[in-house]
Design an enzyme around this catalytic site. Structure first.
Site, PDB file in Angstrom:
ATOM      1  N   HIS A   1       2.117  63.180 -22.337  1.00 47.72           N
ATOM      2  CA  HIS A   1       2.353  62.135 -21.352  1.00 47.72           C
ATOM      3  C   HIS A   1       3.853  61.816 -21.258  1.00 47.72           C
ATOM      4  CE1 HIS A   1      -1.912  61.562 -22.209  1.00 47.72           C
ATOM      5  NE2 HIS A   1      -1.991  61.033 -21.016  1.00 47.72           N
TER       6      HIS A   1
ATOM      7  N   ASP B   1      21.794  78.543 -33.134  1.00 48.10           N
ATOM      8  CA  ASP B   1      22.643  79.146 -32.100  1.00 48.10           C
ATOM      9  C   ASP B   1      24.111  79.183 -32.517  1.00 48.10           C
ATOM     10  OD1 ASP B   1      23.356  80.112 -29.486  1.00 48.10           O
ATOM     11  OD2 ASP B   1      23.993  78.095 -28.974  1.00 48.10           O
TER      12      ASP B   1
END
Lengths: 151, 151, 151, 151, 151, 151
Positions: free
Chosen positions: F78, F127
């Site tokens: 939600h 990363d």
């Protein structure tokens, strides 16, 4: 007025501050900014303005859409549901003035939304005029007014 | 230099112009902008700057991320793949100067990406300082340089 | 023409098919769709059309922006860089016809981008007219033409 | 029922209308739409339906995700928090019927969310079948029902 | 192998490194990760797997979609156009193993895309099982293989 | 504790379950996860940590931003408005530990937001270190605590 940066904790580390304890209020903010254009560019926009592909309408729409996405763009901004956004771009003698009013019922102010609406509206004008005007400058982007009213 | 608005066709209707026929080149652009701050605010940022939660780093990161999303924000901008984005925020006497360099190998210029990187970096500083400074103004956002080089 | 679903492998599992081996070509697609409106609604749009807040311009801009985001919306669509998107909304006797042409230089077709541009343009008209017209229907959304040309 | 376009002000300029004064209610909307397919395509989907890579499940998921992003796609739509979204795709004799029900507790209706859920579900089916069927048409996309209940 | 962090320059400031000088190659990466589940939960997924609402299909779709959005999520990742993404979730004795293969023709590797696909697939399983299993742990998310091939 | 999957209905079809009937409460969740690094990599991060381009700050910011976008990434989550997000990355002997606390006033829990914040923070570290460390593994991502308090 606070005398320290609210988005960094005691150790100087960034976080999204808790606004859960604040009361819900009607928050409104209005910001404005200006893009300086050559006379020739102003004339082209004014001319287009009465045709179908309206430079100012596109800038206004881009500003409205960006205002709704402020919390995606500004890392420590809270998500909120704007009940109203209005961006208005008006032609001036030497450029275009963009004004944005945003409103929500919430626990945190909406000035970042108003400022984001202004900035993206001005960048959209920049984009559409960049082939004809190499001297555009965006100037004087600032908050005009900020309000909170009890429900 | 063009003498008409390139994003509107003969009938004045907006579209995203075809760049398919253009040659791929190395495109670079650099933009800058300034946020004027009170002396007290500049001091707070400078102080925070040597701690862990770095206002300027957060602004630089926000600018880089926004530059990558320029085509989502500016309606008639083309999608492109930036090979490099560098946003640098440096403290000045009365504010912070943000500079953004963007680069891609493509068929269209990257100045909108550089400008968007600058604007969102400046708005991020605004957001983080707004509790302590009620007089901030974003000023002089403009393109500094734009280049295209053959591959 | 294929006789099996290309997005499911031998085991029936979905994936985003590899297009890496395909040649880069100039890909163009045109799609259209229609929103049926009451006569009164058509009149209101036509009337607004000659003022500043142009329903059709806003729908066209929304369509262009959505076309650029097709791969976010359609799970198995490939990302691509459109070199051109043009959305045109024209008033008809009993509604508005939206047409979208998209183009890219790439390894996969752009019909989903053209169709997405049409659908979001039509939904935007629906949104702006829903207070005055309770009988709107979106109809006949389809691909008109699809081309690939060698570079 | 209004007799004028609510998203344009007296001067015809677009804005996102203020819903702040409206009462919070439980808002529900149901929309549907149809994609016409060849018999062969319907058979392929039905066959896949009992295997692991379920075309209809993927379309339903895409519709749910798009419904949540309606305010990003439709420029003047308000942001809202859906408490429920249900997209159901069912095979018919000559195509697939998509139905979407959306619900929220809020100040503005949720029909655009239901319609967006339907449209993106249908486009997802289009995408997955486009290699086998060149005659698909999306038809009869419309609102079935809309309700508001006091809290 | 580099002995310094490539995303920070000499002054330690972050930027998105320039990959423009690198050659275009076919880049492939495969990553995997595991979510540990209770036996009861594994049974529920296996049972659902042969019905229409397939937990694993939804997780795979979520992973594919997230892989395409990696550059929005990881601040210093370059944008790229994946030519293929395949996410596979398979039931094991005590959990679910997710594997993602991503591929592009580009100037920079695609391991972050493969890892992002795995992570979001696993989080999606977490979300769908959280009402029945309070002891889930995501484990052993890592790169399996990375390749570059000349065009 | 439920004994069936809550995101699938009786027929096994996925949907976003209705939370509209639930009471608004203050919801808090904390999650953590770990990325195992080589000693050399830990040293590089620690060294950078006292310079301007702070790997951990960037990871924390990426985590905060991702937490706000959880409902876009996890299909059946939600939408909600987080009142607070805090991501903290701390250097350990053999890696970095990321912790995320999220909070909202709402009708559904916020553990997926906390977990998403952790995962994207860890992927961001991955990363930035991938050029110097080829053996990184993300481990032990789990919920630490979840609370609901009446308003």
């Amino acid at each position: 007025m606070s005398t320290k940066l609210t988005h960094t904790d005691e150790a100087g580390r960034a976080n999204m501050v808790d606004v859960g304890h604040k009361e819900k209020q009607i928050r409104t903010a209005t910001a404005e900014g200006f893009i300086k254009l050559q006379q020739h560019t102003v004339d082209l926009i004014r001319d287009n303005h009465i045709k179908k592909g309206d430079v100012l309408t596109i800038a206004e729409i881009a500003g409205i859409q960006a205002a709704k996405r402020t919390s995606e763009l500004i890392p420590l901004c809270h998500q909120l549901q704007l009940t109203k956004v209005d961006v208005s771009c008006s032609i001036q003698d030497n450029g275009v003035l963009a004004t944005c009013t945003s409103r929500c019922i919430g626990q945190t102010g909406v000035e970042m939304e108003a400022l984001t609406g202004v900035q993206i509206a001005l960048l959209t004008i920049y984009d559409m005029c960049k082939a004809v005007d190499k001297t555009m400058v965006i100037e004087q982007v600032k908050l005009l007014e900020k309000q909170k009213l009890d429900l």
